[in-house]
Scaffold this motif. Sequence first.
Motif, PDB file in Angstrom:
ATOM      1  N   ARG A   7      20.325 -31.220  38.766  1.00 18.96           N
ATOM      2  CA  ARG A   7      21.400 -32.214  38.783  1.00 18.96           C
ATOM      3  C   ARG A   7      22.777 -31.577  38.769  1.00 18.96           C
ATOM      4  N   TYR A   8      22.900 -30.407  38.184  1.00 18.79           N
ATOM      5  CA  TYR A   8      24.206 -29.756  38.040  1.00 18.79           C
ATOM      6  C   TYR A   8      24.142 -28.306  38.524  1.00 18.79           C
ATOM      7  N   PRO A   9      23.978 -28.110  39.830  1.00 20.97           N
ATOM      8  CA  PRO A   9      23.801 -26.750  40.341  1.00 20.97           C
ATOM      9  C   PRO A   9      25.004 -25.829  40.087  1.00 20.97           C
ATOM     10  N   ASP A  10      26.168 -26.412  39.860  1.00 25.47           N
ATOM     11  CA  ASP A  10      27.351 -25.594  39.624  1.00 25.47           C
ATOM     12  C   ASP A  10      27.345 -24.908  38.257  1.00 25.47           C
ATOM     13  N   ILE A  11      26.457 -25.319  37.353  1.00 28.73           N
ATOM     14  CA  ILE A  11      26.408 -24.680  36.031  1.00 28.73           C
ATOM     15  C   ILE A  11      25.150 -23.835  35.821  1.00 28.73           C
ATOM     16  N   VAL A  12      24.361 -23.643  36.874  1.00 28.51           N
ATOM     17  CA  VAL A  12      23.112 -22.894  36.751  1.00 28.51           C
ATOM     18  C   VAL A  12      23.352 -21.502  36.189  1.00 28.51           C
ATOM     19  N   LYS A  13      24.304 -20.776  36.734  1.00 30.90           N
ATOM     20  CA  LYS A  13      24.561 -19.406  36.256  1.00 30.90           C
ATOM     21  C   LYS A  13      24.986 -19.394  34.792  1.00 30.90           C
ATOM     22  N   ASP A  14      25.785 -20.374  34.378  1.00 38.13           N
ATOM     23  CA  ASP A  14      26.213 -20.446  32.980  1.00 38.13           C
ATOM     24  C   ASP A  14      25.034 -20.719  32.054  1.00 38.13           C
ATOM     25  N   ILE A  15      24.171 -21.631  32.447  1.00 43.44           N
ATOM     26  CA  ILE A  15      23.003 -21.947  31.616  1.00 43.44           C
ATOM     27  C   ILE A  15      22.058 -20.761  31.553  1.00 43.44           C
ATOM     28  N   GLU A  16      21.819 -20.115  32.685  1.00 42.08           N
ATOM     29  CA  GLU A  16      20.947 -18.935  32.682  1.00 42.08           C
ATOM     30  C   GLU A  16      21.524 -17.831  31.805  1.00 42.08           C
ATOM     31  N   ALA A  17      22.839 -17.657  31.838  1.00 41.04           N
ATOM     32  CA  ALA A  17      23.489 -16.642  30.991  1.00 41.04           C
ATOM     33  C   ALA A  17      23.329 -17.003  29.515  1.00 41.04           C
ATOM     34  N   MET A  18      23.503 -18.282  29.201  1.00 43.45           N
ATOM     35  CA  MET A  18      23.356 -18.727  27.817  1.00 43.45           C
ATOM     36  C   MET A  18      21.928 -18.507  27.327  1.00 43.45           C
ATOM     37  N   LEU A  19      20.945 -18.867  28.154  1.00 50.98           N
ATOM     38  CA  LEU A  19      19.549 -18.666  27.767  1.00 50.98           C
ATOM     39  C   LEU A  19      19.229 -17.189  27.609  1.00 50.98           C
ATOM     40  N   ARG A  20      19.766 -16.369  28.467  1.00 53.98           N
ATOM     41  CA  ARG A  20      19.541 -14.923  28.357  1.00 53.98           C
ATOM     42  C   ARG A  20      20.116 -14.385  27.053  1.00 53.98           C
ATOM     43  N   CYS A  21      21.288 -14.882  26.693  1.00 51.04           N
ATOM     44  CA  CYS A  21      21.909 -14.470  25.433  1.00 51.04           C
ATOM     45  C   CYS A  21      21.025 -14.862  24.249  1.00 51.04           C
ATOM     46  N   ILE A  22      20.483 -16.068  24.288  1.00 49.57           N
ATOM     47  CA  ILE A  22      19.576 -16.515  23.223  1.00 49.57           C
ATOM     48  C   ILE A  22      18.333 -15.630  23.184  1.00 49.57           C
ATOM     49  N   GLU A  23      17.764 -15.351  24.356  1.00 47.24           N
ATOM     50  CA  GLU A  23      16.574 -14.492  24.424  1.00 47.24           C
ATOM     51  C   GLU A  23      16.832 -13.127  23.800  1.00 47.24           C
ATOM     52  N   GLU A  24      18.011 -12.595  24.034  1.00 42.14           N
ATOM     53  CA  GLU A  24      18.334 -11.251  23.560  1.00 42.14           C
ATOM     54  C   GLU A  24      18.728 -11.205  22.086  1.00 42.14           C
ATOM     55  N   THR A  25      19.114 -12.341  21.517  1.00 43.13           N
ATOM     56  CA  THR A  25      19.615 -12.313  20.146  1.00 43.13           C
ATOM     57  C   THR A  25      18.715 -12.965  19.106  1.00 43.13           C
ATOM     58  N   VAL A  26      17.780 -13.800  19.532  1.00 38.86           N
ATOM     59  CA  VAL A  26      16.869 -14.411  18.559  1.00 38.86           C
ATOM     60  C   VAL A  26      15.853 -13.350  18.137  1.00 38.86           C
ATOM     61  N   PRO A  27      15.746 -13.108  16.847  1.00 36.95           N
ATOM     62  CA  PRO A  27      14.848 -12.057  16.357  1.00 36.95           C
ATOM     63  C   PRO A  27      13.380 -12.509  16.327  1.00 36.95           C
ATOM     64  N   VAL A  28      12.790 -12.641  17.497  1.00 32.94           N
ATOM     65  CA  VAL A  28      11.434 -13.172  17.614  1.00 32.94           C
ATOM     66  C   VAL A  28      10.432 -12.343  16.805  1.00 32.94           C
ATOM     67  N   GLN A  29      10.501 -11.018  16.925  1.00 35.52           N
ATOM     68  CA  GLN A  29       9.553 -10.184  16.185  1.00 35.52           C
ATOM     69  C   GLN A  29       9.702 -10.374  14.680  1.00 35.52           C
ATOM     70  N   ARG A  30      10.922 -10.485  14.204  1.00 39.83           N
ATOM     71  CA  ARG A  30      11.160 -10.690  12.776  1.00 39.83           C
ATOM     72  C   ARG A  30      10.593 -12.037  12.332  1.00 39.83           C
ATOM     73  N   ILE A  31      10.759 -13.039  13.157  1.00 41.40           N
ATOM     74  CA  ILE A  31      10.231 -14.361  12.838  1.00 41.40           C
ATOM     75  C   ILE A  31       8.709 -14.304  12.730  1.00 41.40           C
ATOM     76  N   TRP A  32       8.068 -13.633  13.698  1.00 41.30           N
ATOM     77  CA  TRP A  32       6.602 -13.499  13.644  1.00 41.30           C
ATOM     78  C   TRP A  32       6.157 -12.743  12.397  1.00 41.30           C
ATOM     79  N   LEU A  33       6.849 -11.659  12.080  1.00 37.81           N
ATOM     80  CA  LEU A  33       6.486 -10.886  10.890  1.00 37.81           C
ATOM     81  C   LEU A  33       6.662 -11.698   9.618  1.00 37.81           C
TER      82      LEU A  33
END
Length: 105
Positions: A7-33
């Motif tokens: 619906r909003y193709p003009d914000i795709v790059k911004d959303i992908e960047a935001m999701l990438r930032c979340i992926e890189e900063t959420v401490p998934v391994q720590r949460i699992w441990l």
Amino acid sequence: MRNILDRYPDIVKDIEAMLRCIEETVPVQRIWLDTAEDKDTPLTGFVGEPDTEIRQVLEAMFRSLIQNKGLNPEDARARLSRTEPFDRYSNLVASLPDDLSFAGE
């Protein structure tokens, strides 16, 4: 998610960047441990949230199914009632009106 991007193709790059930032900063391994060590199951599926909060998300999903997927209200409710986490809130799903306002969408 795909609906928003379509619906909003003009914000795709911004959303992908935001999701990438979340992926890189959420401490998934720590949460699992922490979960494994504490033997606690993380709360998911709106556990402990008031119905008003759940309903807001549910209504947005309902609107999306009708507007973007072309489902009628009955089919949209049926799909939501089979979809986690809404399958746990059948009373809220069933209470969605056919004429849910689409204003502001």
